[in-house]
Motif scaffolding. Sequence first.
Motif: not given
Length: 126
Positions: A95-113
């Motif tokens: 669960g903690l790794v999945l939460a970290g994945n969600a935050v990191i991938f949203l950060t990567i998407q935010g960087f591209f936006l």
Amino acid sequence: ALVALSFSGAIGLTFLMLGCALEDYGVYWPLFVLIFHAISPIPHFIAKRVTYDSDATSSACRELAYFFTTGIVVSAFGFPVILARVAVIKWGACGLVLAGNAVIFLTIQGFFLVFGRGDDFSWEQW
């Protein structure tokens, strides 16, 4: 924007490290999702480099890059679930790794936006 993106990336990495390093969990196999985080932007960079026509609404190369990126992201979310299912890690760590994945991938998407829209830099300015 840069400060917010770096803060959210740090939060995502904190979740990932907590899923690995807490005393109850103590298994570092989930750190392999960092490979998925590192390679997820590569198809976008290749497609951006190969496609020259930015006015086209759709490009086969861009669509293929989206497909590969989606596969990488789904694999990053599936990897900890598989590790938890075969009892290599505990479900709390998953669960903690999945939460970290969600935050990191949203950060990567935010960087591209935020930073990927305009190319204000031109070599002709030199």
